[in-house]
Design a protein around this motif. Structure first.
Motif, short mmCIF file in Angstrom:
data_model
loop_
_atom_site.label_atom_id
_atom_site.label_comp_id
_atom_site.label_asym_id
_atom_site.label_seq_id
_atom_site.Cartn_x
_atom_site.Cartn_y
_atom_site.Cartn_z
N TRP A 50 0.85 -1.18 0.00
CA TRP A 50 0.00 0.00 0.00
C TRP A 50 0.89 1.23 0.00
O TRP A 50 2.01 1.19 0.50
CB TRP A 50 -0.91 0.03 1.23
CG TRP A 50 -1.78 -1.17 1.38
CD1 TRP A 50 -1.41 -2.41 1.81
CD2 TRP A 50 -3.17 -1.25 1.10
NE1 TRP A 50 -2.48 -3.27 1.83
CE2 TRP A 50 -3.59 -2.56 1.40
CE3 TRP A 50 -4.13 -0.35 0.65
CZ2 TRP A 50 -4.90 -2.99 1.24
CZ3 TRP A 50 -5.44 -0.76 0.51
CH2 TRP A 50 -5.82 -2.07 0.79
N THR A 51 0.40 2.33 -0.54
CA THR A 51 1.21 3.55 -0.61
C THR A 51 0.42 4.75 -0.13
O THR A 51 -0.71 5.00 -0.59
CB THR A 51 1.69 3.81 -2.06
OG1 THR A 51 2.49 2.72 -2.49
CG2 THR A 51 2.52 5.09 -2.12
N SER A 52 1.02 5.47 0.82
CA SER A 52 0.45 6.74 1.30
C SER A 52 1.22 7.89 0.65
O SER A 52 2.44 7.81 0.49
CB SER A 52 0.55 6.83 2.82
OG SER A 52 0.06 8.09 3.28
N LYS A 53 0.51 8.95 0.29
CA LYS A 53 1.14 10.09 -0.39
C LYS A 53 0.83 11.39 0.34
O LYS A 53 -0.19 11.51 1.02
CB LYS A 53 0.65 10.18 -1.84
CG LYS A 53 1.00 8.96 -2.67
CD LYS A 53 0.45 9.08 -4.09
CE LYS A 53 0.78 7.85 -4.93
NZ LYS A 53 0.23 7.95 -6.29
N ALA A 54 1.73 12.36 0.18
CA ALA A 54 1.54 13.69 0.79
C ALA A 54 2.28 14.73 -0.04
O ALA A 54 3.18 14.40 -0.81
CB ALA A 54 2.06 13.69 2.23
N THR A 55 1.88 15.98 0.13
CA THR A 55 2.54 17.11 -0.55
C THR A 55 2.73 18.24 0.45
O THR A 55 1.79 18.61 1.16
CB THR A 55 1.71 17.62 -1.74
OG1 THR A 55 1.47 16.54 -2.65
CG2 THR A 55 2.46 18.72 -2.48
N VAL A 56 3.95 18.77 0.51
CA VAL A 56 4.25 19.88 1.42
C VAL A 56 4.74 21.09 0.63
O VAL A 56 5.30 20.95 -0.46
CB VAL A 56 5.31 19.48 2.47
CG1 VAL A 56 4.79 18.39 3.38
CG2 VAL A 56 6.61 19.02 1.80
#
Length: 372
Positions: A50-56
């Protein structure tokens, strides 16, 4: 042989081929089922991903919190003309961005992570543990900047982490962002404290030097007055207003017709102070001994800066909450597996099994292993 005859023969061969395959449809079906079962076993037993993603992106002023307040107050007190909110945000986020991409920071984070320690226990040999860590650093935890050529409006930095459960991916990715942020905030705070302490030490030294200079000036002034008093006593000059030859007072004789201000006359020189007389000199000495030292304007300016900077130092030494980034999208909880794609695997397995079954039947037919 004519073209029509060739076409007829091809048609006959194709029909014969279909007949052979249809005759062995059970074998082909069993092959398809067998490979579908093998694919299903793999699909339901393989490790999930599974892959979790984020943007900062760069932080807002509110994200910087106490750290921004301290930096601004410090700049106002020392009169730093180059300080701006934009420059501070740019500097902080630049440090955060560099740290996000750092392999050393990634490794430091995993080495103190409970999740990593638990996952590492599944690998017995040192070489397998090293490969596991290398995959984490290079493949599983990724940090990328968007391609501005493909998307000119893209902003921020993209992060992703892959693991075997959705919760692990989200928790680890959140933990990494917070870990890097804390490291950057601690470094920024440490640098700020070092600059602040140096400034306080410098101002403290300046204050001591200015105070010492004022004390020396007063000491010299008193010494001059005492020496002048001794001379006046020896010369018998009791009062500076006493006439010379009964007509002119001593100050008038020294000032002359031009009426020069007293501070510019020779009476202001330590050499001629005795001419002021015992009474005046004794009064001056008594006043100077009782009065507090009057320091220069620079002394009071330095003292004021110190009184403002020391409280900032005390606040900066306390723990503070500050973020060097702002989430455009926080680490999500993935709802779809990256792998295995079970439906696709079942379909591929069945199709592959059917194809291999057909090939096996045709090879047997060509080799003459079975009659039509």
């Amino acid at each position: 042989m004519t073209n029509s005859e060739l076409a007829k023969n091809d048609e006959i061969d194709l029909i014969d081929l279909i007949r052979v395959l249809w005759k062995k449809k059970l074998v082909i079906s069993l092959s398809a089922v067998l490979f579908a079962v093998i694919a299903a076993i793999y699909a339901f037993t393989a490790k999930e991903q599974w892959t979790s993603k984020a943007t900062v992106r760069a932080p807002l002023v509110s994200d910087l919190g106490t750290y921004f307040t301290l930096e601004r107050e410090y700049a106002d007190i020392i009169g730093d003309p180059e300080f701006t909110t934009e420059k501070l945000i740019e500097r902080v986020f630049a440090n955060f961005s560099v740290s996000l991409f750092s392999s050393d920071f990634k490794q430091q984070y995993f080495e103190q992570s409970d999740w990593y320690k638990k996952a590492l226990s599944e690998y017995s040999s040192e070489s397998s543990q090293q490969r596991f860590l290398a995959n984490l650093l290079e493949k599983d935890l990724t940090v990328t900047k968007p391609d501005l050529k493909k998307d000119p409006n893209a902003i921020g930095i993209n992060l992703s982490f892959s693991a075997q459960t959705p919760k692990d991916t989200q928790d680890v990715l959140k933990g990494y962002v917070e870990f890097v942020n804390q490291q950057v905030v601690d470094e920024q705070k440490s640098d700020f404290l070092e600059v602040l302490r140096q400034r306080i030490e410098t101002l403290t030294l300046q204050k001591e030097q200015l105070a010492y200079s004022s004390e020396i000036t007063r000491k010299i002034q008193l010494e001059n007055l005492r020496n002048a008093l001794e001379i006046a006593k020896t010369a018998g000059i009791k009062d500076y207003a006493k006439s010379v030859n009964g007509n002119i007072s001593l100050p008038e004789a020294m000032l002359g017709d031009a009426k020069i201000p007293f501070t510019d006359s020779k009476l202001s020189d330590g050499t001629y102070l005795f001419m002021l007389g015992e009474k005046y000199l004794q009064s001056q000495i008594a006043i100077l001994n009782k009065a507090q030292i009057v320091y220069s304007p620079d002394y009071y300016k330095v003292e004021k800066q110190l009184s403002l900077l020391i409280p900032i130092l005390k606040k900066a030494e306390k723990p503070m909450k500050s973020n060097s980034y702002h989430y455009l999208s926080s680490p999500d909880f993935p709802v779809q597996r990256d792998w295995p794609k079970r439906a696709i695997l079942l379909i591929v397995g069945a199709v592959l099994g059917g194809i291999l079954g057909c090939i096996w039947v045709l090879v047997k037919q060509i080799c003459g292993g079975e009659d039509e």
